[in-house]
Design a protein around this motif. Structure first.
Motif, short mmCIF file in Angstrom:
data_model
loop_
_atom_site.label_atom_id
_atom_site.label_comp_id
_atom_site.label_asym_id
_atom_site.label_seq_id
_atom_site.Cartn_x
_atom_site.Cartn_y
_atom_site.Cartn_z
N VAL A 80 -3.46 42.76 -70.27
CA VAL A 80 -4.81 42.35 -69.93
C VAL A 80 -4.95 42.60 -68.43
CG1 VAL A 80 -6.44 40.43 -69.76
CG2 VAL A 80 -4.94 40.62 -71.77
N LEU A 81 -5.99 43.33 -68.04
CA LEU A 81 -6.24 43.64 -66.64
C LEU A 81 -7.54 42.98 -66.22
CD1 LEU A 81 -5.62 47.52 -66.75
CD2 LEU A 81 -3.93 45.71 -66.44
N ALA A 82 -7.53 42.39 -65.02
CA ALA A 82 -8.74 41.74 -64.49
C ALA A 82 -8.79 41.95 -62.99
CB ALA A 82 -8.74 40.25 -64.81
N THR A 83 -10.00 42.01 -62.46
CA THR A 83 -10.21 42.17 -61.02
C THR A 83 -10.81 40.89 -60.45
OG1 THR A 83 -10.59 44.54 -61.31
CG2 THR A 83 -11.40 43.57 -59.26
N ARG A 136 -2.76 39.33 -54.31
CA ARG A 136 -3.36 40.67 -54.40
C ARG A 136 -3.11 41.31 -55.76
NH1 ARG A 136 -5.57 43.01 -50.72
NH2 ARG A 136 -4.83 45.11 -51.15
N TRP A 137 -1.95 41.05 -56.35
CA TRP A 137 -1.62 41.50 -57.69
C TRP A 137 -0.76 40.41 -58.30
CZ3 TRP A 137 1.42 46.63 -59.05
CH2 TRP A 137 1.59 46.72 -60.43
N ILE A 138 -1.34 39.68 -59.20
CA ILE A 138 -0.62 38.59 -59.87
C ILE A 138 -0.30 39.05 -61.29
CG2 ILE A 138 -0.72 36.18 -60.64
CD1 ILE A 138 -2.89 35.76 -58.43
N LEU A 139 0.97 38.93 -61.64
CA LEU A 139 1.43 39.31 -62.98
C LEU A 139 1.88 38.04 -63.69
CD1 LEU A 139 3.56 42.27 -64.05
CD2 LEU A 139 4.28 39.99 -64.71
N PHE A 156 -5.78 41.62 -60.22
CA PHE A 156 -5.77 42.36 -58.97
C PHE A 156 -6.99 42.04 -58.12
CE2 PHE A 156 -4.01 45.23 -62.20
CZ PHE A 156 -2.87 45.75 -61.59
N VAL A 157 -6.84 42.12 -56.80
CA VAL A 157 -8.04 42.28 -55.97
C VAL A 157 -8.43 43.75 -56.13
CG1 VAL A 157 -7.50 40.42 -54.34
CG2 VAL A 157 -6.73 42.74 -53.86
N ARG A 158 -9.69 44.06 -55.90
CA ARG A 158 -10.21 45.39 -56.22
C ARG A 158 -9.39 46.53 -55.60
NH1 ARG A 158 -13.78 46.64 -59.14
NH2 ARG A 158 -14.96 44.71 -58.99
N GLU A 159 -9.04 46.42 -54.33
CA GLU A 159 -8.31 47.50 -53.67
C GLU A 159 -6.96 47.75 -54.35
OE1 GLU A 159 -9.29 44.65 -51.80
OE2 GLU A 159 -11.25 45.58 -51.46
N ALA A 160 -6.28 46.69 -54.74
CA ALA A 160 -4.98 46.85 -55.40
C ALA A 160 -5.16 47.48 -56.78
CB ALA A 160 -4.27 45.50 -55.50
N TYR A 171 -3.19 50.94 -57.64
CA TYR A 171 -2.16 51.06 -58.68
C TYR A 171 -2.69 51.69 -59.96
CZ TYR A 171 0.74 48.42 -55.55
OH TYR A 171 1.46 48.03 -54.46
N ASP A 172 -3.97 51.59 -60.20
CA ASP A 172 -4.69 52.29 -61.27
C ASP A 172 -3.97 52.23 -62.63
OD1 ASP A 172 -6.75 53.65 -62.43
OD2 ASP A 172 -6.30 55.60 -61.47
N LEU A 173 -3.64 51.02 -63.05
CA LEU A 173 -3.01 50.85 -64.36
C LEU A 173 -3.92 51.31 -65.49
CD1 LEU A 173 -1.08 47.46 -64.16
CD2 LEU A 173 -0.32 49.75 -63.55
N ASP A 174 -5.23 51.25 -65.26
CA ASP A 174 -6.17 51.74 -66.27
C ASP A 174 -5.89 53.21 -66.59
OD1 ASP A 174 -8.59 49.50 -66.35
OD2 ASP A 174 -7.67 49.67 -64.38
N ARG A 175 -5.63 54.00 -65.57
CA ARG A 175 -5.33 55.42 -65.77
C ARG A 175 -3.89 55.60 -66.25
NH1 ARG A 175 -2.44 58.87 -63.59
NH2 ARG A 175 -2.06 57.68 -61.71
N LEU A 176 -2.96 54.88 -65.65
CA LEU A 176 -1.55 55.01 -65.99
C LEU A 176 -1.31 54.73 -67.48
CD1 LEU A 176 1.32 55.49 -64.91
CD2 LEU A 176 1.47 53.03 -64.53
N TRP A 177 -2.01 53.73 -68.02
CA TRP A 177 -1.89 53.37 -69.42
C TRP A 177 -3.12 53.84 -70.20
CZ3 TRP A 177 2.71 51.94 -71.03
CH2 TRP A 177 3.60 51.44 -70.09
N GLY A 178 -3.72 54.93 -69.75
CA GLY A 178 -4.95 55.44 -70.34
C GLY A 178 -4.83 55.89 -71.79
N ASP A 179 -3.61 56.16 -72.25
CA ASP A 179 -3.41 56.54 -73.65
C ASP A 179 -3.42 55.33 -74.58
OD1 ASP A 179 -3.24 59.19 -72.94
OD2 ASP A 179 -1.06 59.23 -72.90
N ALA A 180 -3.39 54.14 -74.02
CA ALA A 180 -3.37 52.92 -74.84
C ALA A 180 -4.75 52.65 -75.43
CB ALA A 180 -2.93 51.73 -74.01
#
Length: 127
Positions: free
Chosen positions: A40-43, A78-81, A92-96, A100-109
């Motif tokens: 789950v990703l949130a800004t 800035r990035w809490i897991l 994440f805060v927006r800049e982080a 790190y762009d996990l949306d793109r990194l895990w884009g095949d999901a």
């Protein structure tokens, strides 16, 4: 993925949205990795808001009976897991998030459909 995991991911995403988390998405990463089923990703608008979102997510996890394996990055904000085992929440805060762009990194999901935010569903945003 089992329905309970999908439901937990949706409930944790809802907790993030309840604290005004933005761009909340849930990604089914299970077919791509062995260490989690869902991200789950949130800004957050600020590190302070990030901690508030994390608090809400951890509270929701407790209400769901989840045992959290750990939380990283809470002090910096800035990035809490938040590691819930099968569901991992990244705040994440927006800049982080952009960096790190996990949306793109895990884009095949596969993206898990999340319910419409409560305010929009109730018509609270209508003028």
């Amino acid at each position: 993925m089992n329905p309970e995991t999908r439901d937990r991911a949706r409930r944790l995403a809802e907790a993030a949205r309840d604290r005004k988390g933005e761009d909340v998405v849930a990604l089914a990463v299970g077919p791509l990795t062995s260490f989690a089923d869902v991200f789950v990703l949130a800004t957050a608008a600020s590190d302070r808001q990030g901690r508030a979102i994390a608090d809400a997510v951890r509270e929701a996890a407790g209400q769901l009976g989840m045992t959290l394996l750990g939380t990283e990055g809470y002090e910096d904000g800035r990035w809490i897991l938040i590691d819930g085992g099968d569901v991992i929440v990244h705040i994440f805060v927006r800049e982080a998030r952009e960096h790190y762009d996990l949306d793109r990194l895990w884009g095949d999901a596969e993206r898990i459909e999340l319910p419409e935010p409560a305010a929009a569903a109730s018509g609270a945003n209508r003028t």
